[in-house]
Structures are given as structure tokens and as C-alpha cells.
Design a protein around this motif. Structure first.
Motif, PDB file in Angstrom:
ATOM      1  N   ARG A   1     -32.603 -10.740   3.848  1.00  0.00           N
ATOM      2  CA  ARG A   1     -33.354 -10.995   2.616  1.00  0.00           C
ATOM      3  C   ARG A   1     -32.430 -11.292   1.439  1.00  0.00           C
ATOM      4  O   ARG A   1     -32.717 -12.169   0.615  1.00  0.00           O
ATOM      5  CB  ARG A   1     -34.250  -9.782   2.306  1.00  0.00           C
ATOM      6  CG  ARG A   1     -35.136  -9.937   1.089  1.00  0.00           C
ATOM      7  CD  ARG A   1     -36.087 -11.099   1.256  1.00  0.00           C
ATOM      8  NE  ARG A   1     -36.817 -11.421   0.035  1.00  0.00           N
ATOM      9  CZ  ARG A   1     -36.348 -12.192  -0.939  1.00  0.00           C
ATOM     10  NH1 ARG A   1     -35.138 -12.698  -0.842  1.00  0.00           N
ATOM     11  NH2 ARG A   1     -37.085 -12.454  -1.995  1.00  0.00           N
TER      12      ARG A   1
ATOM     13  N   LEU B   1     -39.043 -11.723   7.789  1.00  0.00           N
ATOM     14  CA  LEU B   1     -38.889 -12.209   6.414  1.00  0.00           C
ATOM     15  C   LEU B   1     -39.714 -13.482   6.197  1.00  0.00           C
ATOM     16  O   LEU B   1     -39.798 -14.335   7.090  1.00  0.00           O
ATOM     17  CB  LEU B   1     -37.417 -12.479   6.130  1.00  0.00           C
ATOM     18  CG  LEU B   1     -36.553 -11.215   6.128  1.00  0.00           C
ATOM     19  CD1 LEU B   1     -35.079 -11.597   6.072  1.00  0.00           C
ATOM     20  CD2 LEU B   1     -36.916 -10.328   4.959  1.00  0.00           C
TER      21      LEU B   1
ATOM     22  N   ARG C   1     -36.264 -10.379  -5.836  1.00  0.00           N
ATOM     23  CA  ARG C   1     -36.205  -9.905  -4.445  1.00  0.00           C
ATOM     24  C   ARG C   1     -36.711  -8.469  -4.333  1.00  0.00           C
ATOM     25  O   ARG C   1     -37.546  -8.156  -3.474  1.00  0.00           O
ATOM     26  CB  ARG C   1     -34.756  -9.986  -3.947  1.00  0.00           C
ATOM     27  CG  ARG C   1     -34.466  -9.160  -2.728  1.00  0.00           C
ATOM     28  CD  ARG C   1     -33.146  -9.499  -2.090  1.00  0.00           C
ATOM     29  NE  ARG C   1     -32.005  -9.469  -2.960  1.00  0.00           N
ATOM     30  CZ  ARG C   1     -31.322  -8.371  -3.307  1.00  0.00           C
ATOM     31  NH1 ARG C   1     -31.691  -7.194  -2.838  1.00  0.00           N
ATOM     32  NH2 ARG C   1     -30.272  -8.452  -4.098  1.00  0.00           N
TER      33      ARG C   1
ATOM     34  N   THR D   1     -40.350  -7.857  -2.454  1.00  0.00           N
ATOM     35  CA  THR D   1     -40.148  -7.569  -1.032  1.00  0.00           C
ATOM     36  C   THR D   1     -40.340  -6.084  -0.802  1.00  0.00           C
ATOM     37  O   THR D   1     -39.439  -5.294  -1.059  1.00  0.00           O
ATOM     38  CB  THR D   1     -38.726  -7.978  -0.574  1.00  0.00           C
ATOM     39  OG1 THR D   1     -38.440  -9.281  -1.039  1.00  0.00           O
ATOM     40  CG2 THR D   1     -38.618  -7.914   0.928  1.00  0.00           C
TER      41      THR D   1
ATOM     42  N   MET E   1     -44.044 -10.984   6.835  1.00  0.00           N
ATOM     43  CA  MET E   1     -43.937  -9.785   5.997  1.00  0.00           C
ATOM     44  C   MET E   1     -45.320  -9.384   5.524  1.00  0.00           C
ATOM     45  O   MET E   1     -46.092 -10.222   5.078  1.00  0.00           O
ATOM     46  CB  MET E   1     -43.042 -10.095   4.782  1.00  0.00           C
ATOM     47  CG  MET E   1     -42.604  -8.847   4.038  1.00  0.00           C
ATOM     48  SD  MET E   1     -41.460  -9.229   2.680  1.00  0.00           S
ATOM     49  CE  MET E   1     -42.503 -10.157   1.574  1.00  0.00           C
TER      50      MET E   1
END
Lengths: 302, 302, 302, 302, 302
Positions: A84, A269, E200, E204, A1
């Protein structure tokens, strides 16, 4: 990522790492050259009378193409984001297991339970990526247990079964009642659901017919384009063809990269970093010194 | 389900297995020939004054067509993916039942419980596919139980009821308390929800009116196309018509294949392989030798 | 619900039952005639200088129209599919209640509980469809209970409350502990959620403003179309107008049919058939002879 | 909420109540007049050489506009439907609490618990609508409790806390065990989630930047339109402009009305009617005479 | 988050705060100037014969661009809304913990538990925003506990573990049974899931390749536009280019702002205000005086 501050407009135009451009460049160049040839041929009037130029079929194919690319990109992005989410659920299942086990279990079995679960996470990461993670398993686990796990078809699942066996031992020894056992087992159930979902995403490609139809339509589209455009765009035809090819092949490649989000490509990920978060959670819950968070290397978090 | 490494650009253009092309080829050829006839007629000026060429109605119909095809393809893809999710839930329900039963049950009833559940999965697969799976039921199950199951309207459901009866026996014998019984029953509830969802997908087609409207609009579209295009595209008209027909009929066929994902078509879900995963889960939990994972044959996983 | 094998291309073009065509035919014909009149007027040059022909406003309105129709059709399809999902949940709640009650209850109260729940399903079907289902309630239920239920504002809900009262009796008599009572009650909770969701779908139309705006935009569109097209399409104008009207009015009607999926129209959900599935589930769980599945009559499953 | 049988085609064209037309009429007229002026100016050749007419920028802006309007309308419709779902969940939480409390509680505390919960629903309705609902609270509640509730920042939440306190009293008096207390508390948890979700929808507008960008793009679009169309559409320009303005301003206003679904506008959710359903559920569970369902007044259900 | 009554049409056109306009203004001006130069060059016939003007490539790129922008904006809006939902779940988890702890715990441990959880919420807010929130932690918490928390890698998570330890103490002291402990722990599990989901979303980013492809396509589009339009739009070209740039760069920037919704930008989520809601919930549950709700300052709620 890829993790980086959003660069300025110019930086975004020039960014290379994480871009799909390197992967589709040959196809763009090829489509552009093809288009240049068609333009040369048309400019020398070899196509006159053979083709007249019309917008219509491109508009029509555009409908089908946009449905295909849109469904495919939505579906693959959802796979990526679901992956995720599943690993985010693993984060709170492990933290909650650490907390709940602190409520019901004594120190020693609690530590063993959490180490089993940590090993589960590492082994699952290894299975999804096709890598050997033996070196990164928690050092306090008995070597026999590890080699037993690795002899199984599904080592990650074996570790969860071991965690269940540990709860069974405590229950049979009378140190847990059935309610506490069920409360602990619920988190193993959560981890089991994360594993099955990860395996589902990793081993179920999009229906091949989708990939085929989307790919073919995009290619036919780009290679017919010069014929439809050369009459009006002249020598700009190869430029426009290359740009259209860039966007379509880019979307095609993008959805291909999102389809299997557990690999080591730049847009995949960061399972290593998430496993490190688990290690920190377990260490802090047990009062052990916690390792550092993993940091991105050249903008990439593994 | 087709499982293969993504072939190169050329391989993708030529792939045949798993493609919808063989199914829609006759329709494409027919539409192309019809278009060629119209072109011939128009080139001989028999249509002059009868029709003048306009983009407008195609743009308009395109709106309705893109809504129809988009909703229909999204809906059928969702059915396919939900089917896969349900069978993925079955994976972790069975693994969790294996773990939880190890916590609360003795060896013998645990084995019987897991064999019942394995038989449930096979029987459900058989019911969804309309196949006889008697040969693949676990060999250790009593023959009387199997024949009793097969005499029922819903053999898969009967196996779950049997698993419930087994828990009831343990509870009445005092070897389980109500909490442990509820904890085991929860996984049977999960399996029951998977079965009902699978039956829902397998026996509820998309509303027929959707299929009709999408199909008819796509056909009318393709057969009117030559009239709208022949004036500008000349002898390229049949080519363009065939390509547009390929994308629309392809999308139509694709959504038809996704609609019922439990069959044996190339793009259907690999229920056999998932049942094999269940067998491995149960075998490894019971300490039995586990069978191999099913491998794709000619890229196809059954 | 229409249940039939997918007919061939010709069969699909000619299918009548389940199609929206009969419902929108008058509107299509009317729009076509209107268009023919405009064409005649325009061909006689009475509109010259009044209107010049342009694609632009249709492209623009098309944007709004496609958003409206797309949101509306997605929303109504989701209602239809959610209705099906809710009744699929009812399937596994009833099967699970049959299994769980077998674990905790004796034969007689178990039978009474399941009959109550079966009556709940039939009564809910009756309430959603506005039909009298008294004849189809399980014959073993006491007549007094049925007439008491029918005197309530919400008979289906009353049956669930009765099922709760039965659990309360068993609990107070000491034949159940609180855990088993909670485990049984959980399935009644599930049935209660199915009922509330069904009532929500049945009694909450889409916002009326949506229906109005979509309907009006579609009509304005179709009746302006001849003006925009007659200059280029000549006598094909009425044909194209009729086809465009078919797709837009068809989509409009389709979403109207999906909006309330619990009725008896051809595309509505087969509640009778699902209630039969419940009867089979209960009968097989209780060891009674099970009735046959309902079969479609002239392709239609009620 | 507008509740009426779908009127015929003509009735739909003329319906006024529930339509967004009254709200956007001034804007449509203004845009139409502006367009008429531009047309007049252009017809007198004052714009010649200044602007040449092109479809291109409108097609391009149309892409952005359709994304904005589509995302915004989807989001606001989802808020409206989620609001309805939450209040539908309240229906089955209250019915289930009525049933579950009948299993575990004696008559008097059960009645008090259900009245508390009924008061919670009314108070939440009042908080969401900014209305005083004191007159509609259940008459049997002690006046002191009501005035205490109204002195709190969050009276609805206070009522749930009171319901919890009642369960605590029963538990401490030994008339409930911890399992039964947890089973009752679970429904209070459900009601708490409904309240928080309702507050979330009522107090979190869509990001203001969305509203701004969508609104501005729609206005710029409509006011540039005459310039792009006058060259081809002549005096039809104001008509087309007004129609396009109707669809865009209508969509804009529609999404504004769906954004906050708990008010008293014609398309808002019928919270009064749902509270009446709660009253019926509680009354029938307690064996009290149940009030009538609320009926729509002039097609509108409050 | 901007909270204001919807201004009138004129107010919406002129609103500045919360708009993306200030952020994209330089890019719009730059694109406009570039377009003006191209127009000047074209008007002096320096481009004649080099480029002929065609709509086609823009329509085609438009397909890819609309898919990219649509998926990206949908995805980032979903992140924003999911962030809000998670913090809405935190609201009812904390309220429910207040209620459930009132059922099972004595006054002193209940207060300590709720203060721990309140500190968790504040610390999580601080971690998500990269701010020091020490001053806003509940004053009654022991200073040692706070400094211990701040020495951890994850202070918010530490506070939940402390809450778990408190439950463990009560359980071991025999003041709770295992069921009550599990009922309390369930709300900590909920809070843990909110934390993991927030982390998250905060850590992300969308796949970088998406951002790149969307950004690049939008820029290429806007800078090619003058070439495609100058032949027909003359000196209106820079105006149209600027407007198209406004909508595309606006959408690009909008999705960037929604991507990380936990910051302090005008459109970010009001975490301060939500934490104040938690303080009110806890204070009213404990019978303490409750603080006021946070009010927006210049329309902005922090």
C-alpha cells in the motif's frame, strides 16, 4: 479491500464478506468432528490408561506456535502495508511529475509524458494481477506504442523507458537543460522503485519452510488438543476444539491472504481505485475533465 | 527459493522439499528415543522419590526460550528480507541507469556502461555464492577487462570503478557535463550500497553467543521435558517430546537457514533469476532480443 | 566477532569461546548453592507452615520480566546491527568517493583525498575503541597533518574537515565546478553521518533505569524460585534453579555485550577487518597493490 | 543521562540514582500493606466461602496487560531513542555545514553562519526544556539579533531563517552560485527536520487512552492479586504482592520517564553535553580554541 | 489529543475524558450480567455433569488472541504515530520552503507561494476531516483561486499545482534558474508525499478480516469465560469477567480509535493546532504578526 463503517457488535459477529470464516469452515468442522469422536471414545473408557491428561506439552508447543504465527503474521501484514505504501508513493510521484513537468516542459510533451506514466501504472497493475488492461490504457496514446509495449517482456518498464526517451528528445532539442532533465528523471526513478518493490512482493513468497512449519504445528496442535482436554472438558471438548481451530486456522489463512496483496481477494489492495486516483491527478493537472473516484461495490473496493 | 501454489492441507502436511524436517529428523528421533527410555525407567518406578513432577521450571525456561527464539527468528528473517530488498533495489538501479544513460549518453558508451553494470551484478552473485560465474558474464565485454577484473580482490567493485572511469572519459571528452555525470554516478552509488549491504549480510553472522544460548536452551529444554511429563503423560511422553522437539529444533534450523540468504539452499534467494531480470532489463532498453525469465525446476528457483 | 562454521549439535553444546557462560558461571553456581541450601532446609521441614507453594507470583513476575528482557535484548541487538550497518555504509561511501573522485579530480588530489578519508576511518576506529592507531594510518600522509589531527579533540572529524578543505582548494583553483564539489562533499556528509551514529551508539548507554529494573527482576526471580519449587521438585530444585539462572543471567549478559558493539570483546564488531576492506577499496581504486583481507584468529575476527 | 561503568551484581541491587524505585516506593508499600490486611482477614477465615482461589483471571488479564505494557514501553523507548538520533543528526548536520561552508563561503560569512546555527541549537534546547539559555548563546552574536530572536514565538526557527537570509545575501552579492546556495541550504533543511521532530516528541504525548488503560489494568491487577494468592501463599502474600507491584509500577513509571526525553530527569537525554559537542565542532572547524567535553557529575550527564 | 499533566494515581483511576471506558461500558455490563446469570445457574447445579472446568482452552485461545491484539494494536498505533510524523514533516517542509524561497524569490512571489502552501495545509486538513475550512484559508488569497480550488476533486493537490505554476512563471520570466526552481520544487515534493501518506492512512482501513477475527475471538473469549471460571471463583465470576472484558474490549476499542487518527475524537491528532504552527512559521518568515499557538480546551487540543 473491504470499506465499510464499523458495524455494531452484533454486525461484527455476523459479517461474512471479507471474513476468513468461509475459507476455514471445512477445517473447523473436520477438527470438531474428530474431537467429538475422541470424546465419545474417551467417554466409553477406551482410552483409560493409555493417556493421562496434561497441560504441559500444549503450553510448550504454544511457545513455538506463538513465535511462528506471530513472525508470520507480522511479516505478511508488513508486506500488505508495504504494498500500500509503494502504491501511495506512486500517487505522489505522478502528482509531482505533473507539477515538475509543468515547470520545465511545454504543453504537448508534458501531456505525452504524463500519458506514458499513466499507462505505466495501468500496465503494472495488469502485470501484478495477471490481467489484460489494454482497454483501460489512456485513449490518446498512439496504438503503435501500445502494441510495441505489449510485445515486451515487461510492458510497464517499457513505458518508463519511453518516458525517459521523451526527456532525452527534449534535452537533445535544447528545450531542457541537464538539470531539468535530472529533476524529471528523479520521478521516473521513484516510479521504477515502486515497480521493483511491487514485483518483489508479488513474486517472492515467504520462505516455504516458514509456511510449512507454521501450518504443521497449528494442525498437530489442534488434532492433539482433544486428547489433552477430554478428561476435564467432557462434551465441551468438540466446542473448544472448534473454537481453538477457528483462531489458529483463521490466523493461518489471514497471513496467507496478506502474503500476496495485489490480487482480487476481498482483503487485497484496491489497485483499480488507486489507478483512478492517478487518472484524476493527471486530468486535473492537464486541465482535462476528471473522472469520478471508484466507489466500493458491496463494501468492496477493487 | 521454493515457488509453488499453496498445496491443500494434506499436501502441506506431506511436503518434503523446502521443509526443515529432513535436517532435524535425526535430532527428533534421538530426543524421542531418549524420552522413551526415561518413560520406561519411570514406569518401573526407578525414579520415584527422585523427581516429582512440576510445570514451574518449564514455564520459566519458556520465557527465556521464547525471547531468544523470537529475537533470533525475527533477526534472521529480517536479514533474508533485507537481502531480497537489496537485490530488488539493484533491479531498479539498473533499469534507471538504462533510462538515465539513454538521456545523457550516446549509444556506444551507453552499451558499454550497461554491460559493465551487468557484469557487476553477475560477479557480485558469484562472490556471494563462492561460485565461478565467468561463463555467464556478458559476451560483448572485452576479455582483457574480464581477466583484469578477476585478478582483483573484489571483481564486482572493480566493474563499478570501470563504469565510473567510463563516465569520467565521457566527461573529459566534453560529451557530458558535470550534472549528467553526477546523475549517472548516483545509480552507481546505489549499486555500491547494494553490494556493501549484501557483503554485510553474507559475512556478518548473528552474534555467536545468541546462537549458542538459543541452541543450548532449546536442547536442555527438550531433554529435561520427559522428566517433567512422564508422571502425567505416560507412554505419550515420547510422542509429545518428539513433537516439541520438532517445533523447537525446526525454529532453530529455520533461523539458521535464513541467516545467510545468498546460498543455494532451498529457502535461499534466487540470485540467478534476479540476474536474469537484469539481463532482460538491459536487453530491452538496448533494443536487443531479451532472454526468457528463469523458471523454477521442481518448485525451486535458483 | 566469532566467525566459524556452525558446529554440530555436540560442538554447540561444548563451545566455550564467544559464549556468555564463562561470565555468568559464578552467578549460576551461587544461585544453585543458595537453592541447595533452601532445599535442605525445606526437606527438614523448617519451612512448613511458613510458605506454601504456588505458581502464581512467578507467572505474574514472568510477564514483567519477559517484557523487560525482550525490549532490552531487542534494543541492544538493534544497536549492534545498526553499528554494523553504519560501518557497512562507510564501506560504500569510501568506494563511491573513490569512484566519484576518479570522475572529477586529477590523480594527485584524488590520492590525497582518499588517504584523508582512510585516516578518518582508522582514527574513528581508534576513538571508538580508545586505542592508539597512529601506526596504522596511511604512510603517505604528511606527518605534520597527523600530529595536527591528534592534537584535536576529534581527530577523525578533523580529517573530514581536511578532505573538505582539499575540495575547497580545487574549487578555488578552478579545477572543480560547484556541482562536482557538491557531488564529492555528499560522500563526506555520508561519512560524517556514520561517525555521528557510531559516537551516538558508543556514548549513549541504554537508560540506566532499564538495566537496573531488568537486572533486579531477574535476580529476585531466581532467588525466590527455590521457595516456589522446592515443595514439588525436591532435590531437582537446585538443578532447575541453575538452569533458569543460566537462561536469565545469560540473556542479561548478552544484552550487556551487544550494548556497546565497538569494543574488543568476542561478540563485538570487527572494526579492524572493516578498515582493511577500506584499505583494499582505496588501493584497488588507485591501482596500488592491495593488502590481504584480515583473517579470523581462533575463530575471532577483530 | 546516567553514565557509569556497569557496577557488579551487588552494586546493581543497591543503586539508587537513576532507579525508578524512589518514585514507585510509596505505591509498592501501599500495595504491600493492603495485601497484608487481606492476608490477615483471610487467615481469620472471614473470606471463606466468599472467594475461592483461581489462577485463571490473572492469566487472562495478564495477556491484556502484557500487550499494553509491551506496546507502551516499546513506544516510549522508541521516542527516547529517536530523540537521541535526531540530536545525533544535528551533530553531523552542523559538522557538515562547517565543512561545506568552508568549501563555498569566505571566512567572515562562514563564521556568522555557524554562530547562527550554534545559537539555533542552544535555543532549541532551551525551548524543549523550558529554560532560558541566553547566557550560553555564542558571545560573538550581535545583541540585537539575540533580542530580536527572543521576541519571536519560535526563536530557534528564527535563527535558521537568519542563516537562510545570510545565504541569500551572499547569493545576491554574487559570491555564491545557486548550486552552492542549495548545497548549504540542504544542511539547514536537515536542522529544520531535527527541530520539527524534537518538537513532535516533546509536544505529542502517547494517546492518553493508552496511559489510562495500562495504568488502570496494572493497578487492578496488583490490588486483586492478594485475593487470588492468599489461599496458597499465606503470609508470603504481601511479599509477593510487593514484588509484583514493583515490576509493574516500575515498568509503568519507566515508560513515563522515556515518554518525554528532553527534560532534566536522570534518564533524560544530555542536551547540554550535545550542545557542547556542537561548540567543539564549530570551534575546531573555525580554528578557535575548543572547550572541554561536558563530564558527568555524580554519574549524571546533563 | 488529550494534553494534561499526568494526574496522580487516584486521578488516573478516575479520569473519564479520553478514556475508552464510556465506549465499552455497555459491553462490560452486558458481559458481567451474562456471567452473573451463568454463575446463578451453576450455583444451582444445573450445569453439573455438563461442563467440567478447565484452564486449557483459555490458555490456547489466549495465544491466538494475544497475537491478534498485539499485531492489531501495534499496527494502529503505528498508523497514529506515522500520521503525526507526516504532519511533523509538513512543519519542516513549510519552514524550509519559507527559508529557501527567501533565498531565491523576490518578496511578492514568495508571499504568494507561501500562502498557496498554507492553503494546501488547511485544505488537506479539511479533506481528511470532511470539514469545510473555507473560513480559515489565508485572507490574502484571491477569491477566484479559492473557488477554483474548491471546484476540483482534490483542492489541496490543486494548491500544490498552483505553487508549481508560480515557480514555472518565475522560471519562464528568467527570475529563477533551473537549479533554484528544482530546490523550491523539492519542498513541494515533500508536501505531496505528506498528502499522499495522509490519504493512505485515512482511506485504507486495516484488513477487515483482522478486525473481524480479533473482535470475534475477544467476544467468544469473554462469553466462554464464566463457564471456565464459575467452578472455582463462585460469585467473584461476574467481577472477574467484567474486568477481563474491560481489558479486552478496551484494547479492541483503543485500536479502533488509533486506526483513523485524523478525526475529531479525543485521541485524534491535533490538525488544527498544527495548521496554526504553519501559520506562525509563515507569518514570522514574512515578518507579519504571528497568531498565538492553539491551546487545549478542557485538556483537548483539536
Amino acid at each position: 479491500m473491504i470499506v465499510r463503517k464499523r458495524p455494531g457488535a452484533l454486525g461484527l459477529m455476523l459479517a461474512w464478506k471479507g471474513s476468513v470464516l468461509p475459507h476455514v469452515m471445512p477445517h473447523i468442522i473436520f477438527a470438531g468432528c474428530f474431537s467429538a469422536i475422541i470424546t465419545w471414545v474417551a467417554r466409553h473408557h477406551y482410552l483409560d490408561g493409555v493417556i493421562e491428561y496434561t497441560l504441559l506439552p500444549f503450553t510448550l508447543m504454544g511457545i513455538a506456535l506463538s513465535i511462528l504465527l506471530s513472525i508470520r503474521n507480522t511479516a505478511t501484514y508488513d508486506r500488505w502495508w508495504e504494498g500500500r505504501k509503494q502504491w501511495g508513493q506512486m500517487v505522489y510521484e505522478i502528482r509531482s511529475l505533473a507539477r515538475t513537468s509543468g515547470i520545465y516542459l511545454a504543453e504537448a510533451p508534458r501531456r505525452r509524458l504524463l500519458l506514458n506514466v499513466l499507462a505505466h501504472a495501468h500496465l503494472l497493475r495488469g502485470q501484478l494481477r495477471g490481467e489484460n488492461v489494454q482497454a483501460e490504457l489512456p485513449g490518446d496514446l498512439p496504438a503503435g506504442l501500445i502494441s510495441q509495449a505489449l510485445s515486451k517482456r515487461n510492458p510497464a518498464e517499457f513505458m518508463l523507458q519511453q518516458a525517459g526517451a521523451l526527456i532525452a528528445d527534449e534535452l537533445k532539442a535544447g528545450r531542457l537543460d541537464t538539470i531539468a532533465a535530472a529533476a524529471l528523471d528523479k520521478h521516473l526513478y521513484g516510479l521504477s522503485s515502486v515497480q521493483a518493490a511491487s514485483e518483489r512482493i508479488a513474486h517472492t513468497p515467504l520462505p516455504f519452510a516458514y509456511t510449512l512449519l507454521a501450518h504443521r504445528t497449528a494442525y498437530i496442535y489442534c488434532y492433539l488438543l482433544p486428547f489433552g482436554m477430554v478428561g476435564v472438558a467432557g462434551w465441551f471438548t468438540p466446542v473448544f476444539t472448534a473454537i481453538v481451530a477457528y483462531t489458529f486456522f483463521g490466523l493461518d489463512r489471514l497471513s496467507e491472504q496478506m502474503e500476496f496483496p495485489f490480487g482480487r481477494h476481498t482483503n487485497d489492495l484496491p489497485l483499480d481505485a488507486i489507478c483512478r486516483i492517478h487518472e484524476i491527478s493527471v486530468a486535473e493537472a492537464l486541465g482535462d475533465p476528471a473522472p469520478e473516484l471508484l466507489q466500493p461495490v458491496k463494501f468492496q473496493l477493487q
